[in-house]
Design an enzyme around this catalytic site. Structure first.
Site, PDB file in Angstrom:
ATOM      1  N   HIS A 108      73.212  85.683 106.380  1.00 25.92           N
ATOM      2  CA  HIS A 108      74.579  86.139 106.658  1.00 25.92           C
ATOM      3  C   HIS A 108      75.593  85.698 105.604  1.00 25.92           C
ATOM      4  O   HIS A 108      76.780  85.931 105.758  1.00 25.92           O
ATOM      5  CB  HIS A 108      75.072  85.676 108.053  1.00 25.92           C
ATOM      6  N   GLU A 126      69.761  94.805 115.637  1.00 28.39           N
ATOM      7  CA  GLU A 126      69.515  93.454 116.152  1.00 28.39           C
ATOM      8  C   GLU A 126      70.757  92.600 115.997  1.00 28.39           C
ATOM      9  O   GLU A 126      71.105  91.810 116.862  1.00 28.39           O
ATOM     10  CB  GLU A 126      68.336  92.808 115.405  1.00 28.39           C
ATOM     11  N   ASP A 172      68.126  96.128 110.356  1.00 30.14           N
ATOM     12  CA  ASP A 172      69.559  96.115 110.036  1.00 30.14           C
ATOM     13  C   ASP A 172      69.960  94.762 109.441  1.00 30.14           C
ATOM     14  O   ASP A 172      69.233  93.777 109.555  1.00 30.14           O
ATOM     15  CB  ASP A 172      70.410  96.434 111.276  1.00 30.14           C
ATOM     16  N   ASP A 200      67.081  87.481 106.079  1.00 31.66           N
ATOM     17  CA  ASP A 200      67.321  87.918 107.466  1.00 31.66           C
ATOM     18  C   ASP A 200      67.433  89.437 107.512  1.00 31.66           C
ATOM     19  O   ASP A 200      68.514  89.961 107.403  1.00 31.66           O
ATOM     20  CB  ASP A 200      68.590  87.250 107.982  1.00 31.66           C
TER      21      ASP A 200
HETATM   22 ZN   LIG Z   1      67.894  88.323 111.910  1.00 32.91          ZN
END
Ligand SMILES: [Zn+2]
Length: 385
Positions: A358, A136, A74, A104
């Protein structure tokens, strides 16, 4: 050949919008079809709704302790971010590959999947497992199903590498986390009669100040671990919702807070301190006006910290495989704390930088994917001996 395969797989993986709120099954099916093509058996470990799943696969002999490569499928949302490229299409520019999840951590997932044919060909003495999880990013939810399955198994894996972006540095520790949603139930009235009501926003504010005071105390005189950027346990209050107008005493306020504790700090005790302040100090005042007024605390998320001893076998192995002598600790949480808590030694080591994670225009350097592939080749050799 392998480098090209890694990029092609990464391109496929980022094409699925596996933001945690979505199902990841289309991506899971893609991975399963790939594993079928390279002749590796796999298993789905689904959530209770059946719309999300972990993929578990073993290469090499069963019944022998092996090494887990742990990644999540995810990604965090792109909502409100300003991207210069399509976040769900891999775009290469100057040796960097841009897409949501590139760092990520679909980059690590792609390195592992691309390595599978070589791992299969290597005739391992000890197995290498793939654990690709869901959810996660919303509190290490999915991997708990993998760990529960491992706890039912006869043979416990000997080691776990969690491939969160560390630029292939060996990360031996991270903080834990514990968060709560708090609801303050007060009593509404016209603001001109304020003392007749129970102002839920004000009581929430007093609780938030209490949490801040605890955070300040920990910063001043709490335990220290100099390997962290912020070397002590932290507290934070996030979202607050309450009230409808300046002239109405609000009867409802909700907020969320968390602690990020060092392994040595007693997070239960810190939570208890906040709850006790609500129960013993605030609720009696509130209930003197309205006996129905109250404060509720609802656990939201939690994960254990990671604290792998610097002299442990797993840390030595990670350094040998990566060709590194140094180690560090990171502020963010990972699945490694959960593996370690279930008795499987774990460290965090993966390609790309958390600096890019992110954010808009997230990317991973091609050189990072190559470094990760070299690490996986070393692990493969190590698993043959
Ligand atoms: Zn991660």
């Amino acid at each position: 050949m392998r480098a090209q395969r890694t990029i092609e797989i990464l391109e496929a993986l980022v094409g699925f919008d596996t933001t945690s709120r979505n199902s990841n099954l289309a991506l899971v099916e893609w991975i399963e079809a790939y594993l079928d093509r390279v002749g590796v058996a796999h298993e789905r470990i689904t959530d209770e709704t059946g719309i999300k799943a972990n993929v578990w696969a073993t290469i090499g002999p069963l019944g022998v302790p092996g090494t887990i490569l742990s990644g999540h499928t995810d990604v965090v949302p792109v909502d409100g971010q300003s991207w210069s490229t399509d976040p769900f299409r891999l775009t290469e520019r100057n040796g960097r590959l841009y897409a949501r999840g590139a760092a990520d951590m679909k980059g690590f997932d792609a390195c592992c999947l691309a390595a599978v044919p070589d791992i299969v060909a290597a005739r391992l003495a000890r197995p290498i497992h793939l654990a690709l999880s869901y959810d996660e990013e919303v509190g290490c939810v999915g991997v708990r199903g993998v760990i529960a399955r491992l706890e039912r198994g006869k043979v416990k894996p000997a080691a776990c590498f969690v491939g969160e972006p560390t630029e292939m540095g060996v990360v031996i520790g991270h903080k834990g986390q514990r968060s709560f949603r708090v609801t303050v139930h007060g009593k509404s009235c016209h603001s001109s009669l304020a003392p007749h009501g129970v102002n839920a926003v004000e009581y929430a504010a007093r609780l938030i100040v209490k949490i801040r005071d605890i955070g300040d105390r920990l910063a001043r005189s709490g335990a220290r671990d100099p390997l962290y950027d912020v070397p002590y346990t932290t507290a934070n209050s996030g979202v607050v919702h309450g009230g409808t107008a300046f002239n109405i005493v609000p009867d409802l306020c909700t907020f969320e807070f968390e602690f990020r504790p060092l392994a040595v700090d007693d997070v239960d005790g810190l939570v208890e301190e906040v709850v006790a302040y609500g129960r013993e100090r605030l609720e009696p005042e509130m209930q003197a006006i309205d006996p129905a007024a109250r404060i509720t605390f609802e656990p939201k998320s939690s994960w254990p910290g990671l604290e792998a001893p610097a002299a442990s076998d797993i840390v030595r192995l990670a350094k040998t495989l990566a060709g590194r002598n140094e180690h560090s600790k990171v502020a963010y949480g990972t699945e490694a704390g959960l593996f370690a808590s279930s008795g499987i030694p774990a460290v965090v080591i993966g390609p790309g930088s958390i600096e890019q994670a992110h954010k808009a225009d997230e990317y991973i350097a091609v050189a990072q994917l190559e470094a990760c592939s070299a690490f996986l080749d070393q692990l493969t050799m190590h698993s043959c001996a």
